[in-house]
Design a protein around this motif. Structure first.
Motif, short mmCIF file in Angstrom:
data_model
loop_
_atom_site.label_atom_id
_atom_site.label_comp_id
_atom_site.label_asym_id
_atom_site.label_seq_id
_atom_site.Cartn_x
_atom_site.Cartn_y
_atom_site.Cartn_z
N VAL A 160 47.95 42.03 47.82
CA VAL A 160 48.64 42.65 48.95
C VAL A 160 47.88 42.39 50.24
O VAL A 160 48.48 42.16 51.31
CB VAL A 160 48.81 44.17 48.70
CG1 VAL A 160 49.19 44.90 49.98
CG2 VAL A 160 49.85 44.42 47.61
N LEU A 161 46.56 42.40 50.17
CA LEU A 161 45.73 42.17 51.36
C LEU A 161 45.61 40.70 51.72
O LEU A 161 44.94 40.35 52.70
CB LEU A 161 44.33 42.75 51.13
CG LEU A 161 44.28 44.28 50.97
CD1 LEU A 161 42.87 44.72 50.62
CD2 LEU A 161 44.75 44.96 52.25
N GLY A 162 46.24 39.83 50.94
CA GLY A 162 46.23 38.41 51.26
C GLY A 162 45.05 37.66 50.69
O GLY A 162 44.76 36.54 51.13
N ILE A 163 44.36 38.23 49.72
CA ILE A 163 43.21 37.56 49.10
C ILE A 163 43.72 36.73 47.93
O ILE A 163 44.48 37.21 47.09
CB ILE A 163 42.17 38.59 48.63
CG1 ILE A 163 41.72 39.47 49.79
CG2 ILE A 163 40.97 37.88 48.00
CD1 ILE A 163 40.84 40.63 49.39
N HIS A 164 43.28 35.48 47.87
CA HIS A 164 43.71 34.59 46.79
C HIS A 164 43.01 34.96 45.49
O HIS A 164 41.87 35.40 45.48
CB HIS A 164 43.40 33.14 47.14
CG HIS A 164 44.14 32.62 48.33
ND1 HIS A 164 45.52 32.47 48.34
CD2 HIS A 164 43.72 32.21 49.55
CE1 HIS A 164 45.91 32.00 49.52
NE2 HIS A 164 44.83 31.84 50.27
N ASP A 165 43.71 34.71 44.38
CA ASP A 165 43.10 34.98 43.07
C ASP A 165 41.79 34.22 42.89
O ASP A 165 40.86 34.73 42.25
CB ASP A 165 44.08 34.59 41.96
CG ASP A 165 45.11 35.67 41.68
OD1 ASP A 165 45.07 36.72 42.36
OD2 ASP A 165 45.96 35.47 40.79
N ARG A 166 41.70 33.02 43.44
CA ARG A 166 40.47 32.24 43.26
C ARG A 166 39.26 32.90 43.92
O ARG A 166 38.12 32.54 43.60
CB ARG A 166 40.67 30.83 43.83
CG ARG A 166 40.89 30.77 45.33
CD ARG A 166 40.95 29.34 45.86
NE ARG A 166 41.19 29.28 47.28
CZ ARG A 166 42.38 29.12 47.83
NH1 ARG A 166 43.47 29.01 47.05
NH2 ARG A 166 42.54 29.06 49.14
N ASP A 167 39.51 33.83 44.84
CA ASP A 167 38.41 34.50 45.54
C ASP A 167 38.08 35.87 44.97
O ASP A 167 37.22 36.57 45.51
CB ASP A 167 38.75 34.63 47.03
CG ASP A 167 38.90 33.28 47.71
OD1 ASP A 167 38.09 32.39 47.41
OD2 ASP A 167 39.84 33.12 48.51
N MET A 168 38.77 36.27 43.87
CA MET A 168 38.51 37.55 43.22
C MET A 168 38.22 37.32 41.74
O MET A 168 38.94 36.55 41.09
CB MET A 168 39.72 38.49 43.35
CG MET A 168 40.14 38.85 44.75
SD MET A 168 41.53 40.03 44.77
CE MET A 168 42.89 38.98 44.19
N PRO A 169 37.20 37.96 41.18
CA PRO A 169 37.02 37.90 39.73
C PRO A 169 38.30 38.39 39.04
O PRO A 169 38.82 39.45 39.38
CB PRO A 169 35.85 38.85 39.47
CG PRO A 169 35.12 38.92 40.77
CD PRO A 169 36.17 38.80 41.83
N GLN A 170 38.77 37.63 38.07
CA GLN A 170 40.08 37.93 37.49
C GLN A 170 40.05 38.89 36.30
O GLN A 170 41.08 39.35 35.85
CB GLN A 170 40.78 36.63 37.09
CG GLN A 170 41.20 35.78 38.28
CD GLN A 170 42.20 36.51 39.17
OE1 GLN A 170 43.35 36.71 38.78
NE2 GLN A 170 41.78 36.90 40.37
#
Length: 305
Positions: A160-170
């Motif tokens: 929702v905040l516009g952060i890509h999945d690649r930039d967050m531990p999944q």
């Protein structure tokens, strides 16, 4: 640290907007509950322990000159991420647009930009360990399944905040090594951290709410403000995960831990007994009422007490 190529992205609304966390999930039970207010200071302080984030807040935020307004706006925004429906993604775009011009040099002479993925993702990431730790005190410990559900929902907030999945531990398994690495290599007691936990930092009386209440608070503020400031530090440091507390160098004694546990027992007893109109903040209360009218709130996975 340097800016990222995606720092100027501000996508418009579209059919592929990420949805907020699901109705009836863990966040729907806890984010808009009064106890969420007690968790926010720890999360905000953990965010600004990152040198780049701390430098941006130090240079651009109005938390010193307008603390009550800044707090109100931050809370309203955070509640939209969870309860905002279609407005959640719009709020995410608004925040990215707001942060496009936040850039400068941190205390170590390194360039930063607020929307550099590593910086923006850390601001988002702090919510999960604070929730996971604070819920043990103020609600009840999460089961393994609930903890995984909470993390999945927090990833959705990141989208929702516009952060890509690649930039967050999944996954949780990926999150904790990332988190420990940040504690060991990045975080420090920034200028803003020291201000936020300083009980001697002056805070003006509230300038929100009914006029009679504001006038009353203004009259008694010299007496009320010192103990409130001490409580602010107590709850900020106490509800911060112990490993984060240690990484930043915030002192916490056994006596304070016992006091926090006593306080938490009272909170766990009183808040669940309140009627929903008092227990939940207005945006959460309205969203829950609407979901209930639509028959979407039954069968919640986690009903926090």
């Amino acid at each position: 640290m340097t800016g990222a190529t995606e720092t100027t992205e501000t996508p418009g609304p579209g059919p592929r907007d990420p949805a907020p966390p699901p109705v009836g999930g863990v966040l729907w039970s806890v984010a808009g509950d009064l106890r969420g207010l007690l968790m926010l200071p720890a999360a905000l302080t953990l965010q600004v322990a990152h040198p780049a984030v701390g430098a941006g807040v130090d240079a651009y935020s109005v938390f010193r000159t307008d603390p009550w307004g800044r707090g109100e706006r931050s809370l309203r925004s955070a509640l939209l991420w969870v309860y905002g429906g279609e407005a959640a993604a719009e709020e995410g775009r608004r925040l990215r647009l707001l942060h496009r011009t936040i850039q400068g040099t941190d205390a170590h002479g390194r360039r930063y930009h607020a929307l550099t993925p590593a910086n923006y993702a850390w601001v988002h990431a702090t919510g999960f360990p604070v929730y996971q730790h604070a819920l043990r005190y103020l609600h009840r410990p999460l089961t393994d399944a609930q903890e995984r559900r909470l993390y999945a929902e927090w990833l959705q907030v990141g989208r929702v905040l516009g952060i890509h999945d690649r930039d967050m531990p999944q996954t949780i398994e990926e999150f904790w090594p990332y988190y420990r690495k940040m504690l060991a290599e990045e975080l420090e007691a920034t200028v803003v951290v020291r201000e936020l936990v300083d009980p001697g930092r002056p805070v003006p009386p509230p300038d929100r709410g009914p006029l009679p209440l504001r006038l009353l608070l203004r009259a008694v503020w010299p007496v009320v403000e010192p103990p409130l400031s001490r409580f602010r530090r107590f709850i900020t440091v106490g509800l911060m995960p112990p490993d984060a507390r240690e990484a930043i160098g915030l002192e916490w004694t056994d006596g304070q831990e016992r006091a926090l546990r006593r306080f938490a027992r009272v909170v766990r007893t009183v808040v669940p007994a309140l009627p929903e109109r008092l227990r939940y903040l207005p945006p959460a209360r309205r969203a829950r009422a609407e979901a209930r009218r639509q028959g979407r709130l039954s069968g919640a996975v986690h009903r926090a007490r």
